[in-house]
Design an enzyme around this catalytic site. Structure first.
Site, mmCIF file in Angstrom:
data_model
loop_
_atom_site.group_PDB
_atom_site.id
_atom_site.type_symbol
_atom_site.label_atom_id
_atom_site.label_comp_id
_atom_site.label_asym_id
_atom_site.label_seq_id
_atom_site.Cartn_x
_atom_site.Cartn_y
_atom_site.Cartn_z
ATOM 1 N N ASP A 210 5.371 -4.932 -22.830
ATOM 2 C CA ASP A 210 4.532 -6.076 -23.222
ATOM 3 C C ASP A 210 3.430 -5.616 -24.175
ATOM 4 O O ASP A 210 3.100 -4.428 -24.241
ATOM 5 C CB ASP A 210 3.939 -6.777 -21.989
ATOM 6 C CG ASP A 210 3.034 -5.885 -21.149
ATOM 7 O OD1 ASP A 210 3.387 -4.707 -20.935
ATOM 8 O OD2 ASP A 210 1.960 -6.354 -20.725
ATOM 9 N N GLU B 222 2.132 -4.911 -18.132
ATOM 10 C CA GLU B 222 1.068 -3.902 -17.972
ATOM 11 C C GLU B 222 -0.283 -4.427 -18.437
ATOM 12 O O GLU B 222 -1.323 -4.120 -17.844
ATOM 13 C CB GLU B 222 1.435 -2.627 -18.755
ATOM 14 C CG GLU B 222 0.526 -1.439 -18.478
ATOM 15 C CD GLU B 222 -0.702 -1.332 -19.378
ATOM 16 O OE1 GLU B 222 -1.574 -0.528 -19.089
ATOM 17 O OE2 GLU B 222 -0.801 -2.082 -20.386
HETATM 18 ZN ZN LIG Z 1 -0.674 0.260 -23.437
#
Ligand SMILES: [Zn+2]
Length: 372
Positions: free
Chosen positions: A71, A134
Site C-alpha cells: 500500500d 501498513e
Molecule cells: Zn513504508
C-alpha cells in the site's frame, strides 16, 4: 528478472491507502513467486485487503524473512509534475507513488528471490511477507501476527526506504485519544455549565509535565510526545460539553504501551479525562553487536563507502508486529533502496542504481543465510 521493470509494474497498481485495495497487486506478486517455486498463501484482513506469505526452503532451520508493504499513502494536495502510476523515468530516477516507499524494495527482494529460488529450496531458505495496510496502523502485519499465519523466521529485513543504509531499529508508536466532558449551558451564563475545553487545557498542562519511565536510549535517544489534534465546542455562545485531543507518543525499548496508557489515565483522572489507545506499534531494536547484524553491516559496506554506524530510523514499520509474530527474539534490520527523504512526498522517486544495489545486497544476504 529486472527489479526496475518489476518496480514499474507494481507502480501501475493503484494501492493508495485508504482504501488500499491491495488484492490485485498481491495476486500479481504471488503469481510470480508461485511460478518460481515458492508456496504462496494469501491472507485478507478485510475484503480486497490482501497480504501474502511466500516460502521456499527445506525446513532444516528457520528461514530469513524479507518484508515490504504494497500500500501507499495518497498523492497529497499538491499537484504532481509526473504521472504517479506510469513509471516515468528521468536519468537514474524512477517516479511514482510508492517508488521509494516501498515498491522498489519489494521488487528488489522478489527479483533476488526468483533468481535464487532453486538454490534456496535446498537450504533453510526464504520467507517473503508482503503486507497490505501498513500505512494506517500496520493492519496487514498485525493480522498475520495475531492469527499465527507467519510460522518461523530467523531474522528480518524490512525493505523500507533507507538508501541502502542498514538501520537497527525504530521507536514505537503509541497514539491516544483523550476526552473531557462537561455540561453545556448558554454562553451568557457559563457559571451554570461545566466547560470541557477549560478542562482539556489543564489536561494539556499536565501532559507537558509527564515523564516517561525510560528517559533515553543509547542509540534511539529520547521518547517524545506531541498533541496532534484538538477538537471541542459547537458554537461561540455555548459552554462546550465535550473536547478531544489526540496524542502521538514515540517510545523507546523498555516502555510498555499498555503501562503507558495506564500512567496517562492515572495522571489525568483528577481532570475527569478518559484515555483510549488508538494506534499501537512496538519499538524495534536489535543490538548492533548481534552476529547477523554485523554480517549485514559487512555486506552494506561496499555500497556506503564505509562501515555503517549503529543508527535507528525515524519512521516505524511492520517489522515490530512481524517480530512479535515470529516469537519476539530474532534480529531485524531496516534496509531498502528508497530514499528516506522522499517517502510520502509529491513527485516521489527512487534511484534505479540503488534498486540494482539492493538486488545485489539482498542476493548476498539470502545466500549468506543459506550457504551452498
Ligand atoms: Zn513504508
Amino acid at each position: 528478472m529486472d527489479a526496475r521493470a518489476l518496480t514499474r509494474e507494481l507502480l501501475a497498481f493503484n494501492t493508495i491507502n485508504p482504501p488500499g485495495m491491495e488484492y490485485a497487486c498481491a495476486q500479481y506478486l504471488g503469481g510470480i513467486l508461485e511460478k518460481a517455486g515458492f508456496s504462496v498463501e494469501f491472507h485478507d484482513f478485510a475484503p480486497q485487503r490482501t497480504s501474502l506469505v511466500a516460502r521456499i526452503g527445506n525446513g532444516s532451520r528457520p528461514p530469513i524473512c524479507f518484508t515490504g508493504h504494497v500500500d501507499t499513502v495518497p498523492l497529497g494536495a499538491a499537484p504532481w509534475t509526473r504521472d504517479a502510476f506510469a513509471g516515468e523515468t528521468d536519468g537514474d530516477r524512477l517516479y511514482g507513488r510508492g517508488s521509494t516507499d516501498m515498491k522498489s524494495g519489494i521488487a528488489a527482494f522478489v527479483a533476488a528471490a526468483v533468481e535464487l529460488a532453486g538454490e534456496l529450496a535446498r537450504g533453510p531458505g526464504l520467507l517473503l511477507v508482503i503486507t497490505a495496510g501498513e500505512e494506517i496502523g500496520c493492519e496487514g502485519a498485525k493480522y498475520l501476527a495475531d492469527h499465527a499465519l507467519l510460522g518461523a523466521a530467523g531474522a528480518i529485513v524490512v525493505a523500507e526506504p533507507t538508501g541502502n543504509y542498514p538501520f537497527v531499529g525504530h521507536k514505537g508508536l503509541a497514539w491516544f485519544e483523550i476526552e473531557t466532558r462537561g455540561v453545556t449551558a448558554h454562553g451568557s451564563m457559563p457559571e451554570v455549565g461545566d466547560n470541557a475545553i477549560v478542562k482539556m487545557a489543564s489536561v494539556i498542562g499536565d501532559l507537558e509535565r509527564f515523564r516517561f519511565p525510560v528517559e533515553s536510549h543509547p542509540v534511539m535517544g529520547k521518547p517524545s510526545m506531541n498533541v496532534g489534534t484538538i477538537r471541542g465546542g459547537l458554537n461561540t455562545n455555548s459552554v462546550p460539553d465535550e473536547a478531544r485531543i489526540t496524542l502521538d507518543t514515540r517510545t523507546v525499548p523498555g516502555i510498555d504501551h499498555g503501562h503507558l496508557c495506564e500512567s496517562l489515565q492515572a495522571l489525568l483522572a483528577p481532570r475527569g479525562a478518559r484515555v483510549r489507545q488508538i494506534v499501537d506499534t512496538k519499538s524495534l531494536y536489535t543490538e548492533p553487536a548481534n552476529e547477523w547484524v554485523q554480517q549485514v553491516f559487512e555486506a552494506c559496506t561496499p555500497f556506503l563507502g564505509g562501515r555503517p554506524e549503529p543508527k535507528t530510523i525515524t519512521f516505524s514499520t511492520d517489522g515490530a508486529d512481524l517480530k512479535r509474530g515470529f516469537g519476539g527474539s530474532i534480529p531485524a534490520v531496516i534496509l531498502g533502496p528508497g530514499e528516506p527523504t522522499l517517502a510520502h512526498q509529491t513527485d516521489e522517486w527512487c534511484s534505479m542504481g540503488r534498486i540494482e544495489q539492493s538486488v545485489d545486497l539482498f542476493r548476498n544476504l539470502m545466500r549468506g543465510w543459506s550457504p551452498r
